[in-house]
Design an enzyme around this catalytic site. Structure first.
Site, mmCIF file in Angstrom:
data_model
loop_
_atom_site.group_PDB
_atom_site.id
_atom_site.type_symbol
_atom_site.label_atom_id
_atom_site.label_comp_id
_atom_site.label_asym_id
_atom_site.label_seq_id
_atom_site.Cartn_x
_atom_site.Cartn_y
_atom_site.Cartn_z
ATOM 1 N N CYS A 1 -4.922 -17.564 14.582
ATOM 2 C CA CYS A 1 -4.563 -16.758 15.759
ATOM 3 C C CYS A 1 -4.683 -17.627 17.007
ATOM 4 O O CYS A 1 -5.271 -18.704 16.970
ATOM 5 C CB CYS A 1 -5.512 -15.572 15.904
ATOM 6 S SG CYS A 1 -5.289 -14.321 14.629
ATOM 7 N N CYS B 1 -10.397 -12.019 17.878
ATOM 8 C CA CYS B 1 -11.016 -10.751 18.284
ATOM 9 C C CYS B 1 -12.300 -10.597 17.478
ATOM 10 O O CYS B 1 -12.287 -10.715 16.257
ATOM 11 C CB CYS B 1 -10.097 -9.577 17.966
ATOM 12 S SG CYS B 1 -8.405 -9.784 18.557
ATOM 13 N N LYS C 1 -3.716 4.589 6.253
ATOM 14 C CA LYS C 1 -3.879 5.155 7.593
ATOM 15 C C LYS C 1 -3.870 6.674 7.557
ATOM 16 O O LYS C 1 -2.949 7.274 7.022
ATOM 17 C CB LYS C 1 -2.736 4.659 8.468
ATOM 18 C CG LYS C 1 -2.744 3.154 8.660
ATOM 19 C CD LYS C 1 -1.611 2.735 9.578
ATOM 20 C CE LYS C 1 -1.639 1.261 9.865
ATOM 21 N NZ LYS C 1 -1.294 0.441 8.690
ATOM 22 N N ASP D 1 -12.765 -0.458 12.071
ATOM 23 C CA ASP D 1 -13.009 -0.549 10.624
ATOM 24 C C ASP D 1 -14.458 -0.918 10.310
ATOM 25 O O ASP D 1 -15.168 -1.462 11.156
ATOM 26 C CB ASP D 1 -12.059 -1.570 9.996
ATOM 27 C CG ASP D 1 -10.628 -1.065 9.958
ATOM 28 O OD1 ASP D 1 -10.433 0.165 9.870
ATOM 29 O OD2 ASP D 1 -9.696 -1.896 10.009
ATOM 30 N N ARG E 1 0.818 -1.203 0.000
ATOM 31 C CA ARG E 1 0.000 0.000 0.000
ATOM 32 C C ARG E 1 0.860 1.263 0.000
ATOM 33 O O ARG E 1 0.518 2.263 -0.598
ATOM 34 C CB ARG E 1 -0.909 -0.043 1.241
ATOM 35 C CG ARG E 1 -1.757 1.186 1.458
ATOM 36 C CD ARG E 1 -2.821 1.262 0.397
ATOM 37 N NE ARG E 1 -3.456 2.566 0.309
ATOM 38 C CZ ARG E 1 -2.918 3.671 -0.153
ATOM 39 N NH1 ARG E 1 -1.677 3.672 -0.541
ATOM 40 N NH2 ARG E 1 -3.601 4.780 -0.221
ATOM 41 N N TYR E 2 1.966 1.218 0.758
ATOM 42 C CA TYR E 2 2.827 2.387 0.953
ATOM 43 C C TYR E 2 4.129 2.200 0.177
ATOM 44 O O TYR E 2 4.505 1.084 -0.141
ATOM 45 C CB TYR E 2 3.128 2.548 2.449
ATOM 46 C CG TYR E 2 1.883 2.712 3.284
ATOM 47 C CD1 TYR E 2 1.233 3.936 3.362
ATOM 48 C CD2 TYR E 2 1.332 1.633 3.982
ATOM 49 C CE1 TYR E 2 0.079 4.086 4.118
ATOM 50 C CE2 TYR E 2 0.180 1.774 4.740
ATOM 51 C CZ TYR E 2 -0.441 3.011 4.805
ATOM 52 O OH TYR E 2 -1.586 3.160 5.545
ATOM 53 N N ARG F 1 -9.727 -8.423 9.489
ATOM 54 C CA ARG F 1 -9.466 -9.371 8.403
ATOM 55 C C ARG F 1 -10.312 -10.637 8.554
ATOM 56 O O ARG F 1 -9.903 -11.725 8.174
ATOM 57 C CB ARG F 1 -7.978 -9.698 8.405
ATOM 58 C CG ARG F 1 -7.305 -9.381 7.094
ATOM 59 C CD ARG F 1 -5.797 -9.359 7.201
ATOM 60 N NE ARG F 1 -5.330 -7.992 7.270
ATOM 61 C CZ ARG F 1 -4.400 -7.557 8.113
ATOM 62 N NH1 ARG F 1 -3.794 -8.377 8.937
ATOM 63 N NH2 ARG F 1 -4.055 -6.291 8.103
ATOM 64 N N ARG G 1 7.165 0.017 2.302
ATOM 65 C CA ARG G 1 6.920 -1.086 3.235
ATOM 66 C C ARG G 1 5.721 -1.906 2.799
ATOM 67 O O ARG G 1 4.828 -1.392 2.123
ATOM 68 C CB ARG G 1 6.714 -0.556 4.653
ATOM 69 C CG ARG G 1 5.625 0.496 4.785
ATOM 70 C CD ARG G 1 5.923 1.392 5.976
ATOM 71 N NE ARG G 1 4.860 2.336 6.262
ATOM 72 C CZ ARG G 1 4.684 3.483 5.614
ATOM 73 N NH1 ARG G 1 5.480 3.804 4.604
ATOM 74 N NH2 ARG G 1 3.713 4.302 5.945
ATOM 75 N N ASP H 1 -8.275 4.246 9.392
ATOM 76 C CA ASP H 1 -7.754 3.544 8.216
ATOM 77 C C ASP H 1 -8.816 3.712 7.130
ATOM 78 O O ASP H 1 -9.947 3.238 7.267
ATOM 79 C CB ASP H 1 -7.467 2.075 8.532
ATOM 80 C CG ASP H 1 -6.289 1.543 7.705
ATOM 81 O OD1 ASP H 1 -6.039 2.110 6.616
ATOM 82 O OD2 ASP H 1 -5.640 0.576 8.137
ATOM 83 N N CYS I 1 -12.334 -8.311 14.309
ATOM 84 C CA CYS I 1 -11.195 -8.523 13.403
ATOM 85 C C CYS I 1 -11.392 -7.828 12.055
ATOM 86 O O CYS I 1 -12.393 -8.027 11.375
ATOM 87 C CB CYS I 1 -10.994 -10.015 13.167
ATOM 88 S SG CYS I 1 -9.620 -10.370 12.040
#
Ligand SMILES: *Cc1c(COP(=O)(O)O)cnc(C)c1O
Length: 443
Positions: free
Chosen positions: A128, A132, A340, A296, A115-116, A137, A119, A333, A135
């Site tokens: 996981c 959560c 971000k 999100d 995206r950037y 994702r 990085r 985001d 989440c």
């Protein structure tokens, strides 16, 4: 006096021998995922029972360690809300999306989000230690059938090798620290073979869900791959146990700088005073608050959303009121893959050509007199300006300030303003190009 760090174990685990309790493999294999199991630890509400009995819900799994942090008699316990589903998860909301950050669209190969400019986010597993409920994702996480395979991994490595602008790789998933130690080590070894990758980062909630996984052996292995950074994910002070503190201490001593990313969640951590306690407790265990994310627009997380203003209010209550080191950046985001975006209170109130008016956290308003003689920085004699790294097509506003381009136009701008007109004698392209007299920029 700071609150002491404590260690908890739910009554049903009282007879588990310490060597089992402290063994991460035992924790993983004894995770709770059904209403029947969970009810042995906490008294379920109707809403929770309904959710746990719904087919197709985002995966539920909780380690015995983490569920022990819950107050079994409190239906509003902040730890509980993060990992026990409720019926509201099934409610749709207007802006809800499957992949709200458009990560899959920004993936040149499966699981690598570029995206950037410098990085990448590298998804290495969909598993996981616990899941959560909010989440970001959830479209892939938890589903063993969606996990990344060897072929994806080779494609990721291949992309990184041929993309020298990438100097920072952020491992995420899923949670990289649930990978088999040998696989994780191989992955890090392969990344370290790529000369232009300067730093590697890991995003992991394993220290929070299962601190016993952070063994000295794991820390020694990770320390072979420095510079390596790690962000944990703590949302509430109740998650900062003695075990987490010890796990963080082991990582810090292995030279791994630790940060924290939290998500702003309604009914969990949407309180300025609780956030102050959280960030102070984090700095005590040598974890620097890094980001606080706006929730999100992802399916199942509607009931966790707060207005963006809540995040601004929290930063207002932290900046200046406590150590600068303890203040995270509040981030929205951007839906649709904008990335971000930091959002914060305004401190710059006004300005003239020789003064700025700023205010501090207390509301004290002051003027800062600008210098009358500032000898402008000269890019022509600055070696950093001369050798700047290219960021093809992604320089944004910095590029505009650098003189690379004069404007950024919304899609369709020229067509719209042409108003279906004709090319005529007054429309000469050169008219809206700067003459560049004296600047030396346009020659
Ligand atoms: C968050 C994120 C990063 C890392 O961002 P930093 O601001 O450098 O921490 C990189 N890539 C993607 C796709 C991300 O979502």
């Amino acid at each position: 006096m700071p609150t002491p760090l404590i260690s908890k174990r739910a009554p049903i685990y009282a007879d588990v021998p310490d060597e089992k309790w402290n063994d991460w493999r035992w924790q993983l294999s004894h995770r709770l995922n059904s209403a029947e199991d969970i009810e042995k630890v906490i008294h379920l509400t109707e809403s929770e029972r309904k959710a746990l009995q719904t087919q197709g819900l985002f995966r539920v799994d909780v380690t015995p360690y983490f569920i022990s942090l819950i107050d079994p008699d409190d239906a509003n316990d902040p730890v509980r809300k993060q990992i026990i589903p409720v019926a509201e998860e099934l409610n749709a909301f207007t802006a809800m999306m499957e992949d709200s950050l458009a990560e899959d669209r920004h993936s040149p190969v499966p699981g690598l989000v570029h995206r950037y400019p410098d990085r990448v986010l590298m998804l290495v597993t969909t598993q996981c230690a616990s899941y959560c409920r909010y989440c970001t994702r959830s479209r892939i996480v938890g589903d063993p059938g969606q996990t990344f395979n060897r072929q994806d991994f080779e494609l990721q490595i291949d992309y990184l090798k041929r993309t020298p602008q990438v100097r920072d790789v952020l491992l995420s998933g899923g949670d990289p620290l649930v990978l088999a130690p040998k696989i994780l080590e191989e992955l890090l070894t392969r990344l370290r073979e790529i000369p232009h990758i300067e730093i590697v980062r890991i995003g992991s909630r394993v220290p929070v869900f299962m601190p016993m996984r952070i063994t000295q052996e794991l820390c020694d292995m990770l320390a072979k791959f420095h510079p390596l950074w790690l962000n944990i994910h703590v949302n509430h002070p109740n998650e900062i146990s003695l075990e987490l503190a010890e796990a963080c201490d082991r990582m810090s001593r292995a030279g791994i700088p630790l940060g924290n990313q939290s998500v702003l969640l309604a009914g969990v951590n949407d309180c300025v005073h609780m956030q102050r306690e959280l960030v102070q407790k984090l700095t005590r265990i040598r974890v620097r608050p890094y980001y606080l994310y706006q929730c999100d627009l992802v399916e199942g997380s509607g009931h966790f959303r707060t207005p963006v203003a809540k995040g601004v209010e929290i930063i207002e209550g932290l900046r200046g009121h406590t150590s600068g080191y303890a203040v995270p950046q509040f981030i929205v985001d951007a839906p649709g893959g904008g990335g971000k975006i930091p959002v914060m209170p305004n401190y710059l109130l006004s300005m003239s050509d020789h003064k700025v008016i700023v205010r501090n956290y207390e509301g004290f308003v002051t003027t800062y007199e600008e210098p009358t003689e500032y000898k402008s920085h000269d890019p022509k004699t600055c070696k950093f300006c001369q050798n700047k790294r290219p960021e093809p097509g992604q320089t944004g506003l910095t590029g505009m300030l650098d003189g690379e381009q004069m404007f950024i136009k919304p899609e369709g701008f020229d067509e719209l303003h042409n108003r279906h007109g004709i090319q005529h004698r007054l429309k000469d392209e050169s008219k809206w190009k700067p003459l560049g007299i004296g600047s030396g920029e346009t020659d």
